[in-house]
Design a protein around this motif. Structure first.
Motif, PDB file in Angstrom:
ATOM      1  N   MET A 164       0.835  -1.210   0.000  1.00 31.08           N
ATOM      2  CA  MET A 164       0.000   0.000   0.000  1.00 31.08           C
ATOM      3  C   MET A 164       0.865   1.254   0.000  1.00 31.08           C
ATOM      4  SD  MET A 164      -3.063  -0.562  -0.479  1.00 31.08           S
ATOM      5  CE  MET A 164      -3.856   0.984  -0.167  1.00 31.08           C
ATOM      6  N   GLU A 201      -7.472  -7.109  -9.013  1.00 32.09           N
ATOM      7  CA  GLU A 201      -8.697  -7.891  -8.829  1.00 32.09           C
ATOM      8  C   GLU A 201      -9.862  -6.989  -8.444  1.00 32.09           C
ATOM      9  OE1 GLU A 201      -8.190 -11.017  -5.997  1.00 32.09           O
ATOM     10  OE2 GLU A 201      -6.595 -11.966  -7.138  1.00 32.09           O
ATOM     11  N   THR A 202     -11.047  -7.546  -8.534  1.00 32.33           N
ATOM     12  CA  THR A 202     -12.234  -6.802  -8.138  1.00 32.33           C
ATOM     13  C   THR A 202     -12.146  -6.390  -6.662  1.00 32.33           C
ATOM     14  OG1 THR A 202     -14.625  -6.856  -8.126  1.00 32.33           O
ATOM     15  CG2 THR A 202     -13.562  -8.913  -7.556  1.00 32.33           C
ATOM     16  N   GLY A 205      -9.733  -1.502  -5.032  1.00 31.01           N
ATOM     17  CA  GLY A 205      -9.661  -0.048  -4.863  1.00 31.01           C
ATOM     18  C   GLY A 205      -9.255   0.696  -6.129  1.00 31.01           C
ATOM     19  N   ASP A 284     -14.012   2.735 -16.736  1.00 31.49           N
ATOM     20  CA  ASP A 284     -13.939   1.568 -15.856  1.00 31.49           C
ATOM     21  C   ASP A 284     -14.382   0.321 -16.617  1.00 31.49           C
ATOM     22  OD1 ASP A 284     -13.436   0.235 -13.564  1.00 31.49           O
ATOM     23  OD2 ASP A 284     -15.065   1.106 -12.392  1.00 31.49           O
ATOM     24  N   ASN A 326     -10.357  -5.415 -14.127  1.00 31.12           N
ATOM     25  CA  ASN A 326      -9.914  -6.513 -13.256  1.00 31.12           C
ATOM     26  C   ASN A 326      -9.674  -7.769 -14.087  1.00 31.12           C
ATOM     27  OD1 ASN A 326     -12.535  -7.428 -13.765  1.00 31.12           O
ATOM     28  ND2 ASN A 326     -13.306  -6.483 -11.888  1.00 31.12           N
ATOM     29  N   VAL A 408     -11.267  -5.653  -0.674  1.00 31.60           N
ATOM     30  CA  VAL A 408     -11.793  -4.710   0.330  1.00 31.60           C
ATOM     31  C   VAL A 408     -13.313  -4.583   0.226  1.00 31.60           C
ATOM     32  CG1 VAL A 408     -11.590  -2.405   1.331  1.00 31.60           C
ATOM     33  CG2 VAL A 408      -9.623  -3.459   0.246  1.00 31.60           C
ATOM     34  N   GLU A 470     -19.845 -10.274 -11.377  1.00 26.00           N
ATOM     35  CA  GLU A 470     -18.490 -10.610 -10.919  1.00 26.00           C
ATOM     36  C   GLU A 470     -18.021 -11.925 -11.536  1.00 26.00           C
ATOM     37  OE1 GLU A 470     -16.525  -8.690  -9.548  1.00 26.00           O
ATOM     38  OE2 GLU A 470     -17.998  -7.146  -9.077  1.00 26.00           O
TER      39      GLU A 470
END
Ligand SMILES: Nc1ncnc2c1ncn2[C@@H]1O[C@H](COP(=O)(O)OP(=O)(O)OP(=O)(O)O)[C@@H](O)[C@H]1O
Length: 496
Positions: A164, A201-202, A205, A284, A326, A408, A470
């Motif tokens: 992070m 990945e999905t 963030g 996106d 993703n 997350v 998803e």
């Protein structure tokens, strides 16, 4: 000071060292180390680095200012170059509270105006240090941009794991480049050609990271009108391309004229037209768009122009583009579903968001930090007791090495579910695990046909991820096909 006086060697050395810090990435370890070297003696527990640095700078400037305000015009060109970053840092730090209040007001009231007290004082101080009105206005805009970027990167992407920290450094570089001096001299008004690809990945963030970049772009300050050219909150637009059927995507992106096709009863501006000249557009789920749309978007990126459907007039697109997906882009390229040229034009910078499992493997206390943040978001206040209860429930319901496939976003859902029901439905996770064993066993035994195999896999993912979208994204199937396999699995004797 007399005109064109030279700095003492000691002062020059000090100014050069501060200059390096001023232009360094604030999320970098190098900067923290440089601050410790210069201001270590003044650091106290709990004190921010910048505060200690300001103490040191204030002392030095007070001594130099003893005979009147010490300005760029008092120095030789070379010394003025050394002193400039120190003057900038000094004025910036003395107006942090004013800048923060301005940013908060602009975010909530969507205005561009700046109150006279802050603008006049800050610009006046820069002018007294020898900056021209135009330069002072430009630096005010840069201060505003720096403060926004710091806030959105720091507050939007929480986490102390190494991955992070490195993500925050990468986001800062994406806004200001890794060479802030070059940004200051040339690139500040030329960033629109630097597109960015966010991978991961999905739920890791990517949307959050895109918003941090998008709200941190340079917006000029029009000093004679005492306002910014645009509001930063309006300068970030996102469009989720997986939400639209193929027939509508084009119109959502490029817009259409009235009568361009059946159903086009009004003129419609697409996102490209709505995006401001100082803005950023997030495309996106870029991995979902068809080749014809990729070609049109490539043209927008290369020529900066587009034509609404049914129109003969080209329009200019002046914003910056961030794309996110993703899906495994290299696999999409290999399968011919994503064009090479489009990929290369999109990724002046490619940033991969870390998965939650990677973050937890690096720093197990990241979970408590994130849960604390999510509980605060949900309750409106921090509450360590509730945070502790959520962590206990997670520990009771999930295995220690739970892989958090939804990252997350899944953790957010888990916290909500625990607040509602007291537990995170371990049954769902366990059944996904059981299915996974059964599926593996069936594969091992060689008793699955292709369709049953795909159905078993889709059902497994559905149990984990919870939505058809998803599953479709993970598998590269379209949503309807994924749905078909999910239900087929239930009807077929197999690895449920
Ligand atoms: N490091 C983080 N700190 C705080 N919140 C985060 C962090 N990462 C993600 N989130 C939160 O998790 C949720 C999902 O994030 P986001 O929508 O940005 O993910 P994504 O990678 O874009 O997902 P997708 O690929 O499915 O669109 C959001 O509510 C976001 O606020």
């Amino acid at each position: 000071m007399a005109a064109s006086q030279m700095l003492s060697a000691r002062d020059r050395d000090f100014f050069l060292r501060i200059g390096k810090i001023v232009f360094a990435n604030p999320f970098s370890e190098i900067r923290a180390q440089q601050v410790r070297e210069v201001a270590g003696d003044f650091m106290r527990p709990g004190m921010a680095d910048a505060e200690a640095l300001m103490t040191v700078i204030n002392r030095r400037l007070q001594a130099l200012d003893a005979q009147g305000t010490f300005a760029l015009s008092d120095l030789t060109a070379e010394d003025a170059h050394c002193a400039k970053p120190v003057f900038l840092f000094d004025v910036y730090h003395r107006h942090l509270a004013g800048l923060d209040a301005l940013i908060e007001r602009q975010a909530s009231q969507r205005e561009t105006r700046v109150d006279a007290t802050l603008a006049d004082r800050l610009l006046g101080e820069l002018v007294r240090r020898g900056f021209s009105d135009e330069e002072a206005a430009r630096y005010f805009a840069l201060f505003h941009q720096l403060r926004r970027a710091y806030y959105f990167i720091e507050a939007g992407l929480v986490g102390e794991s190494p991955s992070m920290k490195s993500l925050r450094r990468a986001l800062w570089n994406n806004v200001f480049t890794h060479d802030m001096q070059l940004f200051d001299t040339h690139l500040w008004k030329r960033m629109e050609d630097f597109s960015t690809l966010l991978l991961g990945e999905t739920g890791t963030g990517k949307g959050q990271a895109a918003a941090a970049i998008g709200r941190s772009g340079h917006i000029p300050y029009l000093w004679q009108q005492r306002r910014f050219a645009a509001n930063f909150a309006d300068s970030f637009i996102a469009i989720n391309l997986s939400q639209f059927p193929e027939t509508l995507i084009e119109s959502e992106l490029f817009g259409h004229r009235k009568g361009a096709f059946t159903g086009a009863i009004e003129h419609h501006d697409g996102v490209l037209a709505r995006s401001s000249a100082h803005g950023t557009l997030l495309l996106d789920e870029i991995g979902e768009v068809s080749i014809p749309i990729q070609i049109k978007l490539l043209q927008v990126l290369q020529e900066r122009s587009f034509t609404p459907i049914g129109s003969h007039q080209t329009q200019r697109f002046a914003g910056r583009v961030i794309a996110a997906t993703n899906r495994p882009v290299h696999q999409l390229i290999a399968r011919g579903e994503f064009r090479h040229d489009f990929y290369y034009r999109l990724c002046s910078d490619a940033i991969t968001l870390p998965t939650l499992r990677q973050r937890l493997a690096e720093a197990p206390d990241e979970l408590a930090r994130l849960v604390g943040l999510l509980v605060t978001r949900m309750l409106g206040v921090a509450d360590a007791t509730v945070g502790g209860r959520v962590l206990d429930a997670l520990a009771g319901c999930l295995p220690a090495d739970y892989p958090w496939p939804g990252n997350v976003r899944e953790l957010e859902q888990a916290v909500r579910r625990i607040l509602l029901t007291g537990r995170y439905d371990a049954a769902i996770e366990a059944s996904a695990g059981a299915s996974s064993d059964a599926l593996l066993q069936a594969i091992d035994d060689g008793r699955l046909g292709a369709s049953a195999l795909l159905a078993g896999y889709c059902q497994l993912l559905y149990k984990r991820l919870g939505t058809y979208e998803e599953v479709a994204r993970r598998t590269g199937l379209d949503r309807r096909t994924a749905r078909k396999y999910i239900h087929q699995q239930a009807d077929t004797a197999g690895p449920a």
